[in-house]
Enzyme design. Structure first.
Site, PDB file in Angstrom:
ATOM      1  N   LYS A 195     -10.830  -3.479   4.703  1.00 50.97           N
ATOM      2  CA  LYS A 195     -10.777  -2.251   4.649  1.00 50.97           C
ATOM      3  C   LYS A 195     -10.220  -1.481   5.572  1.00 50.97           C
ATOM      4  O   LYS A 195      -9.737  -2.103   6.163  1.00 50.97           O
ATOM      5  CB  LYS A 195     -12.474  -2.270   5.381  1.00 50.97           C
ATOM      6  CG  LYS A 195     -13.365  -2.516   3.872  1.00 50.97           C
ATOM      7  CD  LYS A 195     -15.227  -2.404   4.522  1.00 50.97           C
ATOM      8  CE  LYS A 195     -16.171  -3.189   3.443  1.00 50.97           C
ATOM      9  NZ  LYS A 195     -17.305  -3.048   3.980  1.00 50.97           N
ATOM     10  N   HIS A 204     -10.770   1.994  10.949  1.00 53.96           N
ATOM     11  CA  HIS A 204     -10.038   3.982  10.702  1.00 53.96           C
ATOM     12  C   HIS A 204     -10.764   4.582  11.906  1.00 53.96           C
ATOM     13  O   HIS A 204     -11.146   3.284  13.109  1.00 53.96           O
ATOM     14  CB  HIS A 204     -11.496   4.668   9.552  1.00 53.96           C
ATOM     15  CG  HIS A 204     -13.009   3.729   9.495  1.00 53.96           C
ATOM     16  ND1 HIS A 204     -13.456   3.656  10.704  1.00 53.96           N
ATOM     17  CD2 HIS A 204     -13.378   2.755   8.662  1.00 53.96           C
ATOM     18  CE1 HIS A 204     -14.689   3.720  10.325  1.00 53.96           C
ATOM     19  NE2 HIS A 204     -14.491   2.921   9.475  1.00 53.96           N
ATOM     20  N   HIS A 258     -13.414   2.332  14.554  1.00 58.82           N
ATOM     21  CA  HIS A 258     -13.175   1.602  14.755  1.00 58.82           C
ATOM     22  C   HIS A 258     -12.716   1.279  16.013  1.00 58.82           C
ATOM     23  O   HIS A 258     -12.682   0.614  16.913  1.00 58.82           O
ATOM     24  CB  HIS A 258     -12.108   0.494  14.355  1.00 58.82           C
ATOM     25  CG  HIS A 258     -12.806  -0.210  13.191  1.00 58.82           C
ATOM     26  ND1 HIS A 258     -12.054   0.022  12.111  1.00 58.82           N
ATOM     27  CD2 HIS A 258     -13.823  -0.246  12.975  1.00 58.82           C
ATOM     28  CE1 HIS A 258     -12.675  -0.352  10.619  1.00 58.82           C
ATOM     29  NE2 HIS A 258     -13.969  -1.234  11.351  1.00 58.82           N
TER      30      HIS A 258
END
Length: 564
Positions: free
Chosen positions: A125, A128, A131
């Protein structure tokens, strides 16, 4: 700092109590009329069994005043001390000039180990903006603890195991291709993962298929693990690129998969200690006595869960690192999860469960329409950092187009602005990005503090040849000089407070205060055009400010450019 310790010794002798107790209570009053130091006698009331105002009066009568104190005032329960300005500024500035970047360091944590679990993005993933908080708060807490002499172990507990990989394998087999994944990396993995969820709403049996693939992974199936490892390697390349931009490093990337072969003995231990119960085909630990829902350990299909892996990870970390404290940096909504995990470890009979600390933080969001690059509902971290650099380049082009190393400075200032913005408010508060506020050179921002550091560097460069010998600190008797010194003196204590409260914003805000006080000092006091003795004394302030700001920014994970 020695001055404060000596004052505490004099007070302790007069009161007949321990010096450490007095030192812990000595304050620097916000109101200058209340002195440079103040001691409130309330805490001594229990020890001496007297009213606080009477204690203050009696101490004042027998106190042997240190030579650096000009005046002592008793005001109710407070003993207020007014220092000799020359002695005070000399004490503070000589300490900083002698210690340099070691000013603020201590050996408080010598021989003790802190494990810090932070960042922890999910494999396959995108990294982004969500985080960001765990990453920069964890990095700052680590650096703050290291400053106090602790051995710190930074662990990136990657989300690299679980049913989501079963879903990804199903999605890849149905709609993916090797060529597309190699070309677009995580973006392609994210595309097919989102497609899986869309399709699974119409075909729920796909979730069963995904669970079966995850069980295959757990059982060591060669095809399943080969695909998983491929997804892992693709993700790590992107993560490392972002960590490099942020200047963040880890000692171990021991994610959830690392504990796959370590869970069986832990599950067996739970059984032996009669903590596992069956519930609707699943295995749980009952936490009713702790007023919590049960902690799910094994699903009815035999799969393990986050809790299983986190319990195993905690036992592994204690055995491997023998930590004094193990800190988990995650969002506030994981409070219950960690409360359950810590309770299970307690029930297992491990008294070090109390050394496990969940450090929660608020959400991060962006002002709508401010970012030009959007990927679905996710704002990529790399895009955010690149945009911050780009916005800074525009400011440099407008304000200082002839600046050497413009690209390097833009990177330091842009990324520093993003980190500083996140660490400025209490970690529990939600953070909203505003480019105009974040990149403001006049506000309470990273660029403002960095610019103050660059200003100090510029003054010293023009001064050329400053030495620390024969400084007449008596020339620093104005209010602005003393105010700067008070804030510089408080810096080591702020680092300690930030560690105690696991709150980097204490350091961040203090750097803003130092910058504001220094800029007032710079405005009120001519430096380079002063007569030699005054100039030398004021340059000592400049050196001390430069030193402390650079070290403070380093603790936050931010660079301190010498030109801006």
């Amino acid at each position: 700092m020695d001055m404060k310790a000596k004052l505490a010794e004099c007070l302790a002798k007069a009161a007949g109590v321990d010096t450490a107790e007095i030192l812990a209570g000595l304050e620097v009053p916000a109101n200058k009329d209340m002195g440079d130091f103040a001691y409130p006698c309330f805490k001594l009331a229990k020890v001496l069994r007297k009213a606080p105002p009477l204690i203050a009066k009696e101490i004042g009568e027998v106190l042997e005043k240190p030579d650096f104190i000009d005046e002592v005032q008793i005001v109710g329960a407070y003993i207020n001390f007014f220092t000799n300005k020359a002695s005070y500024t000399k004490g503070v500035l000589e300490t900083i000039l002698t210690k340099g970047s070691d000013y603020g360091k201590s050996d408080l944590g010598k021989g003790k180990t802190i494990v810090i679990d932070y960042s922890s993005p999910n494999i396959a993933k995108p990294f982004h903006v969500g985080h960001l908080r765990s990453t920069v708060i964890g990095n700052a807490i680590r650096k703050i603890y290291e400053e106090l002499g602790y051995t710190c172990v930074g662990i990136n507990h990657l989300g690299d195991w679980g049913t989501q990989f079963g879903k990804l394998i199903v999605a890849y087999k149905k709609w993916g291709s090797k060529e597309a994944v190699e070309k677009d990396g995580i973006q392609e993995l994210m595309r097919i993962y989102v497609k899986f969820h869309d399709e699974a709403e119409q075909h729920p049996e796909m979730n069963d298929e995904a669970r079966l693939w995850f069980v295959k992974m757990q059982d060591g199936d060669e095809e399943a693990l080969s695909l998983w490892k491929w997804f892992y390697d693709i993700s790590m390349k992107e993560f490392e690129r972002v960590y490099d931009m942020l200047g963040v490093k880890f000692d171990a990337y021991t994610g959830e998969s690392f504990y796959n072969d370590k869970m069986a003995p832990v599950i067996e231990e739970l059984k032996e200690k009669q903590l596992l119960e069956e519930s609707e085909g699943a295995m749980i630990v009952n936490l009713e006595e702790e007023n919590m829902p049960p902690c799910l350990i094994i699903r009815k299909d035999g799969g393990t869960l986050y809790a299983t892996r986190d319990i195993t990870a905690a036992l592994y970390r204690k055995k491997t690192y023998d930590f004094t404290k193990c800190i988990y940096l995650t969002a506030l909504d994981q409070n219950l999860h960690f409360a359950q995990v810590f309770s299970v470890i307690h029930k297992m009979g491990y008294d070090w469960y109390k050394d496990l600390v969940h450090v929660p933080f608020g959400l991060v969001s962006l002002e709508s329409g401010k970012l030009s690059t959007r990927h679905g509902n996710v704002v990529l971290m790399e895009d955010l950092l690149q945009q911050a650099i780009g916005e800074t380049q525009k400011i440099i082009a407008e304000k200082n187009p002839s600046l050497p190393n413009k690209e390097e400075v833009a990177k330091k200032v842009g990324i520093g602005a993003v980190i500083f913005n996140d660490l400025y408010n209490s970690r529990i508060k939600d953070v909203v990005f505003s480019w105009s506020r974040m990149l403001n050179f006049d506000g309470e921002t990273g660029p403002y503090v960095q610019y103050t550091h660059a200003r100090a560097c510029s003054i010293l460069k023009k001064a050329d040849g400053f030495t620390t010998e024969n400084i007449d600190f008596g020339k620093l008797n104005d209010e602005a000089s003393v105010d700067v010194c008070k804030l510089l003196e408080a810096f080591p204590k702020k680092i300690q407070d930030a560690a105690d409260k696991l709150e980097p914003s204490i350091v961040t805000r203090h750097l803003v205060s130092i910058s504001q006080a220094f800029n007032k000092f710079y405005h009120d006091n001519p430096i380079l055009n002063s007569e030699d003795a005054v100039k030398k004394a004021r340059l000592a302030v400049v050196v001390a400010v430069k030193t402390v700001i650079a070290e403070g920014l380093r603790l936050l994970g931010i660079d301190a450019p010498e030109q801006m």
